[in-house]
Design a protein around this motif. Structure first.
Motif, mmCIF file in Angstrom:
data_model
loop_
_atom_site.group_PDB
_atom_site.id
_atom_site.type_symbol
_atom_site.label_atom_id
_atom_site.label_comp_id
_atom_site.label_asym_id
_atom_site.label_seq_id
_atom_site.Cartn_x
_atom_site.Cartn_y
_atom_site.Cartn_z
ATOM 1 N N ASN A 177 0.872 -1.178 0.000
ATOM 2 C CA ASN A 177 0.000 0.000 0.000
ATOM 3 C C ASN A 177 0.907 1.225 0.000
ATOM 4 N N ASP A 178 1.342 1.626 -1.217
ATOM 5 C CA ASP A 178 2.373 2.671 -1.351
ATOM 6 C C ASP A 178 3.598 2.300 -0.527
ATOM 7 N N GLY A 179 3.990 1.076 -0.596
ATOM 8 C CA GLY A 179 5.100 0.569 0.202
ATOM 9 C C GLY A 179 4.680 -0.730 0.866
ATOM 10 N N THR A 180 5.516 -1.243 1.717
ATOM 11 C CA THR A 180 5.249 -2.514 2.395
ATOM 12 C C THR A 180 4.574 -2.248 3.730
ATOM 13 N N VAL A 181 3.524 -3.019 4.027
ATOM 14 C CA VAL A 181 2.806 -2.899 5.291
ATOM 15 C C VAL A 181 2.708 -4.293 5.922
ATOM 16 N N LEU A 182 3.234 -4.443 7.158
ATOM 17 C CA LEU A 182 3.137 -5.693 7.911
ATOM 18 C C LEU A 182 2.222 -5.445 9.103
ATOM 19 N N LYS A 183 1.213 -6.311 9.247
ATOM 20 C CA LYS A 183 0.266 -6.169 10.354
ATOM 21 C C LYS A 183 0.242 -7.459 11.157
ATOM 22 N N LEU A 184 0.272 -7.323 12.467
ATOM 23 C CA LEU A 184 0.184 -8.475 13.362
ATOM 24 C C LEU A 184 -0.796 -8.127 14.475
ATOM 25 N N GLU A 185 -1.869 -8.904 14.539
ATOM 26 C CA GLU A 185 -2.859 -8.711 15.594
ATOM 27 C C GLU A 185 -2.800 -9.921 16.527
ATOM 28 N N PHE A 186 -2.625 -9.679 17.819
ATOM 29 C CA PHE A 186 -2.504 -10.784 18.774
ATOM 30 C C PHE A 186 -3.172 -10.387 20.083
ATOM 31 N N LYS A 187 -3.467 -11.389 20.858
ATOM 32 C CA LYS A 187 -4.116 -11.117 22.132
ATOM 33 C C LYS A 187 -3.071 -11.039 23.237
ATOM 34 N N PRO A 188 -3.332 -10.250 24.302
ATOM 35 C CA PRO A 188 -2.352 -10.126 25.387
ATOM 36 C C PRO A 188 -2.224 -11.421 26.173
ATOM 37 N N GLU A 189 -1.125 -11.512 26.905
ATOM 38 C CA GLU A 189 -0.863 -12.723 27.691
ATOM 39 C C GLU A 189 -1.920 -12.909 28.774
ATOM 40 N N HIS A 190 -2.374 -11.790 29.387
ATOM 41 C CA HIS A 190 -3.374 -11.842 30.450
ATOM 42 C C HIS A 190 -4.593 -11.032 30.034
ATOM 43 N N PRO A 191 -5.779 -11.350 30.511
ATOM 44 C CA PRO A 191 -6.994 -10.593 30.129
ATOM 45 C C PRO A 191 -6.855 -9.127 30.502
ATOM 46 N N LEU A 192 -7.405 -8.248 29.640
ATOM 47 C CA LEU A 192 -7.336 -6.805 29.867
ATOM 48 C C LEU A 192 -8.477 -6.360 30.789
ATOM 49 N N ASN A 193 -8.199 -5.258 31.514
ATOM 50 C CA ASN A 193 -9.228 -4.611 32.335
ATOM 51 C C ASN A 193 -9.940 -5.584 33.290
ATOM 52 N N LYS A 194 -9.156 -6.462 33.879
ATOM 53 C CA LYS A 194 -9.747 -7.434 34.800
ATOM 54 C C LYS A 194 -9.876 -6.782 36.175
ATOM 55 N N LYS A 195 -11.077 -6.328 36.510
ATOM 56 C CA LYS A 195 -11.253 -5.519 37.698
ATOM 57 C C LYS A 195 -11.286 -6.361 38.971
ATOM 58 N N TYR A 196 -11.806 -7.571 38.882
ATOM 59 C CA TYR A 196 -11.989 -8.382 40.087
ATOM 60 C C TYR A 196 -11.192 -9.675 39.966
ATOM 61 N N VAL A 197 -10.399 -9.921 40.968
ATOM 62 C CA VAL A 197 -9.628 -11.160 41.004
ATOM 63 C C VAL A 197 -10.040 -11.920 42.256
ATOM 64 N N ARG A 198 -10.431 -13.160 42.113
ATOM 65 C CA ARG A 198 -10.907 -13.944 43.262
ATOM 66 C C ARG A 198 -9.741 -14.208 44.195
ATOM 67 N N LYS A 199 -9.903 -13.768 45.449
ATOM 68 C CA LYS A 199 -8.859 -13.975 46.432
ATOM 69 C C LYS A 199 -8.909 -15.414 46.943
ATOM 70 N N PRO A 200 -7.772 -16.016 47.296
ATOM 71 C CA PRO A 200 -7.780 -17.387 47.822
ATOM 72 C C PRO A 200 -8.427 -17.438 49.198
ATOM 73 N N ASP A 201 -9.064 -18.527 49.457
ATOM 74 C CA ASP A 201 -9.720 -18.727 50.755
ATOM 75 C C ASP A 201 -8.661 -19.140 51.762
ATOM 76 N N LEU A 202 -8.343 -18.205 52.677
ATOM 77 C CA LEU A 202 -7.272 -18.480 53.642
ATOM 78 C C LEU A 202 -7.668 -19.562 54.634
ATOM 79 N N ASN A 203 -8.984 -19.788 54.806
ATOM 80 C CA ASN A 203 -9.437 -20.806 55.772
ATOM 81 C C ASN A 203 -9.518 -22.203 55.157
#
Length: 821
Positions: free
Chosen positions: A792-818
């Motif tokens: 496209n008027d030159g060379t264009v390389l595109k790479l679409e990939f997903k992140p290693e960890h989920p994005l915008n993860k607001k809540y993480v389940r804490k381990p049950d200490l008991n």
């Protein structure tokens, strides 16, 4: 306007440095167009850098003196010839002999002498009524003689000079009428050279803030390009750059200056220092220390290498400005003093007095305000300020130094003196400095608890900004607006201005932390909590008081004595139980604290071990790179050498990641904007592309896990290397773009493109660096990404990939200490 004493100095300088002096070798090799270009670029720079302290003609005198060039080269372009009669007499200042020659001349020779004498009087430094009157007489005679002979060339040249006269005489309508007549006649006759010269003559007398000037110069530049007059095209390109500079379009001005350097190299014009030192100023204005330091050092090193110290004071001052702004005040002070010493001994360009101001600032920033005041007094006695601008600046630096030693009475005295001189200056070239000085004056009044006076000078600063005469992107101005809004109760505005202040201040001083606003919020929450604790404490004291009253009533109640004794016994028993429980809690607390300390030690050791691993990996990769370099020294096969070089680049991209992890406080992820920028800089240096290929990098603030950063770095290395090597054959000029951003579907998109010759998108038939392309495809699969290559008027390389960890993860389940699991 320049003073009479200064006018006499420049006139004497002109008469003593005649064309009989030997022209320096590097200037002597230039042809006439390049000499004119040098004279124009140098004089324009001197005029702009002196900010109206000297007039345009005095700047031309300085430039001609510095390079030992004939002064008339700046004014006789329209009627210059190899043997222009009378030019040697006028250049030497033998005006009486030139007038005698005029008496015995006829025809075209008479017109030539009349035009030269008219130019001599018209363009003398300063404005004297007698000089203007003399100029008018010779120009009128030239107009009459050319009309009698009916020679179009001399008619046009006489009218153009007459238009310049009317401009200096403040008769703008007549000036415009003369220029318009020549322009219209050239358009009708399709005289492109005459049209270019007449448009340029009119544009030269117009203000840089007049929008018509830019339009005229663009047409002039186009005409000269059509005629193949490259020196004239570059000269007018520089004039448009000056318009951008004074109208506040700094980024556009900087782009044009970089292009100017390229154009000058193409025609073999070596005097590029005036563009370079202006680039230093603009890069400092935009807080880009890397670009500013590069060109400041380049100018100084070239000057010292060639032993050409004609304008040494300018280049030493610019380098000192870089050091001073970024905290290296002692190095800056040494360079300022060197600039002052050279400026006083060599040709006075007006720069060394600015170096004196900056040297005072460097002393003040080091906390040596008393020494700075003594230095100011010493210098101003020996070298009193001559222009109003210099008097204003001396008062300003004195006020700052007195404020630094808390002598507010003297500080206010000199601030008022600064204000007195500032009101007398009305030139657009000084508006930035005046605006800055009013900003500091307003801050002084705020710091001394006089907000009403501060408001007066704040309004002046805002008026400069509204008129486009200065910029609002300065740290001191944002600090002033932050404090003003705070005083006025506009806390939202105060927060915005404080954020702007921190952003600009951090960009200047290289601060990596940007958490002061969070600290302010924490302090606010802490104060709230302290107030709540104080309230609870008061309530507790009130309850204790009520209890004491109840006990007193029980004691005085004889009938309740037995009950009281029982209560006392119970209370004592309760106290003993609480004592035992408290002792147990203290033991448990000590155990928990010890466990926490042990866990902290373990965590620190883990982080240290991880950093050490990254350090060792980085060192091992560097060892591999060194081994490959050693191996390459014994190879003569180009393909093998290329393969080794490519391998070095790939290993370096991985080594850079481990280096970032080792040096960073965050040992888990990589900051991609910093990593990609460093990788691109490494490849630029490796291939020595200089200014031939420009990189456009747009990377969002993303943090990637090392497992994703390494393959992504290898992909970047392969794609950019291929573009540099194959996209621009025959040392062509081009642009390589790198974009990394987050898509709307919470995935990452990497786009690497160039505007080169393109690539065959059929990868099966692709023969160039097939291993590299296979590597890119394989790494894309490792990232579970979607890889596309297209033209496209030159060379264009595109790479679409997903992140290693989920994005915008607001809540993480804490381990049950008991839980027993």
């Amino acid at each position: 306007m320049i003073m009479e004493v200064k006018l006499c100095f420049f006139l004497t300088l002109l008469l003593t440095c005649s064309v009989l002096a030997q022209v320096p070798a590097k200037v002597d090799k230039y042809d006439l167009p390049k000499k004119r270009l040098l004279l124009q670029l140098c004089s324009t720079y001197l005029y702009n850098s002196n900010q109206g302290a000297i007039d345009v003609d005095s700047s031309v005198v300085l430039a001609a003196t510095a390079y030992k060039l004939p002064l008339m080269l700046a004014y006789d372009e329209g009627f210059s010839e190899k043997s222009l009669i009378g030019s040697d007499l006028i250049e030497k200042g033998n005006i009486d002999k030139a007038k005698m020659l005029l008496t015995n001349s006829k025809g075209e020779n008479r017109i030539k002498i009349l035009l030269q004498l008219g130019s001599f009087y018209l363009f003398k430094p300063g404005i004297k009524p007698q000089d203007l009157q003399n100029a008018k007489g010779y120009i009128d005679n030239a107009v009459a003689e050319s009309n009698n002979l009916k020679i179009v060339k001399w008619q046009h040249q006489s009218l153009l000079l007459l238009g310049k006269y009317y401009f200096q005489a403040n008769n703008q309508p007549e000036s415009k009428k003369c220029f318009s007549q020549v322009i219209n006649e050239c358009r009708k006759s399709n005289d492109k050279l005459g049209l270019a010269q007449s448009l340029e003559a009119q544009a030269d007398v117009m203000s840089n803030l007049d929008p018509e000037k830019e339009k005229m110069l663009n047409e002039v530049m186009s005409l000269y390009a059509t005629l193949g007059l490259e020196e004239k095209r570059i000269e007018n390109y520089s004039k448009i750059t000056t318009i951008y500079f004074w109208s506040g379009r700094m980024q556009e001005a900087k782009k044009r200056l970089y292009q100017n350097l390229i154009d000058m190299r193409k025609i073999g014009f070596e005097h590029q220092q005036f563009a370079e030192t202006t680039i230093v100023f603009l890069e400092l204005h935009q807080h880009n220390i890397q670009g500013a330091l590069y060109y400041a050092l380049k100018s100084v090193k070239r000057m010292e290498r060639e032993k050409d110290y004609t304008f040494a004071d300018i280049f030493y001052m610019r380098l000192a400005d870089v050091y001073n702004l970024y905290g290296h005040h002692q190095e800056a002070l040494d360079l300022y003093l060197k600039s002052i010493e050279i400026g006083r001994k060599n040709l006075n360009t007006g720069t060394w007095y600015k170096s004196f101001f900056s040297a005072v600032a460097a002393l003040s920033l080091r906390g040596k305000n008393k020494e700075a005041i003594a230095y100011i007094n010493l210098m101003t006695v020996k070298y009193p300020p001559k222009s109003t601008f210099d008097k204003m600046s001396v008062a300003f630096i004195k006020a700052n130094c007195y404020e630094g030693i808390k002598d507010n009475i003297q500080a206010e005295k000199y601030f008022k003196e600064m204000d007195f001189y500032a009101k007398q200056i009305n030139s657009p070239e000084t508006s930035r400095e005046i605006s800055h000085q009013y900003t500091m004056m307003a801050l002084f009044y705020i710091n001394t608890n006089r907000p009403q006076k501060a408001q007066l000078y704040t309004h002046k600063v805002l008026a400069f900004i509204k008129a486009g005469a200065t910029t609002s992107n300065t740290d001191v101005l944002n600090m002033l607006l932050y404090k003003t809004d705070s005083i006025n109760g506009n806390f939202k505005g105060a927060l915005v201005h404080f954020q702007n202040y921190k952003r600009v201040n951090d960009s200047i001083h290289g601060v990596s932390r940007n958490n002061q606003i969070e600290q302010l919020k924490i302090e606010y929450e802490t104060k709230n909590k302290e107030q709540k604790i104080k309230l609870l404490s008061n309530q507790s004291k009130l309850q204790e008081s009520e209890l004491q009253k109840s006990k007193l009533l029980n004691n005085v109640s004889i009938g309740s004595l037995i009950l009281l004794l029982i209560i006392i016994g119970l209370l004592y028993n309760r106290y003993r139980l609480k004592q035992k429980n408290h002792a147990k809690l203290e033991i448990k607390e000590r155990e928990i604290n010890q466990k926490n300390i042990n866990l902290r030690h373990l965590l620190d050791e883990k982080e240290w071990l991880l950093k050490e691993v990254h350090h060792r990996v980085k060192n091992n990769l560097q060892t591999v790179i060194s081994l490959l370099s050693s191996q390459a020294a014994y190879l003569n096969n180009d393909m093998a050498l290329s393969a080794i070089k490519n391998s070095q680049h790939r290993i370096h991209s991985m080594s850079l990641i481990h280096q970032k992890l080792y040096k960073s406080d965050n040992i888990a992820t990589i900051n991609m904007p910093i990593y990609i920028t460093d990788l691109v800089e490494y490849l630029k240096e490796s291939f020595s592309i200089l200014q031939r290929i420009r990189f456009e990098i747009r990377v969002e603030e993303l943090e990637l896990d090392v497992a994703q950063a390494i393959p992504l770095g290898l992909i970047l290395n392969e794609a950019i290397t291929n573009s540099i090597k194959y996209a621009f054959p025959d040392n062509g000029i081009g642009v390589i773009s790198v974009v990394l951003e987050k898509t709307e579907t919470d995935r990452y998109l990497l786009v690497i493109s160039d505007n080169g010759i393109g690539i065959d998108t059929n990868l099966n038939d692709h023969k160039t660096d097939s291993f590299g392309m296979s590597l890119i495809k394989g790494l894309s699969e490792d990232l579970e990404g979607k890889f596309i290559i297209e033209n496209n008027d030159g060379t264009v390389l595109k790479l679409e990939f997903k992140p290693e960890h989920p994005l915008n993860k607001k809540y993480v389940r804490k381990p049950d200490l008991n839980s027993e699991d």
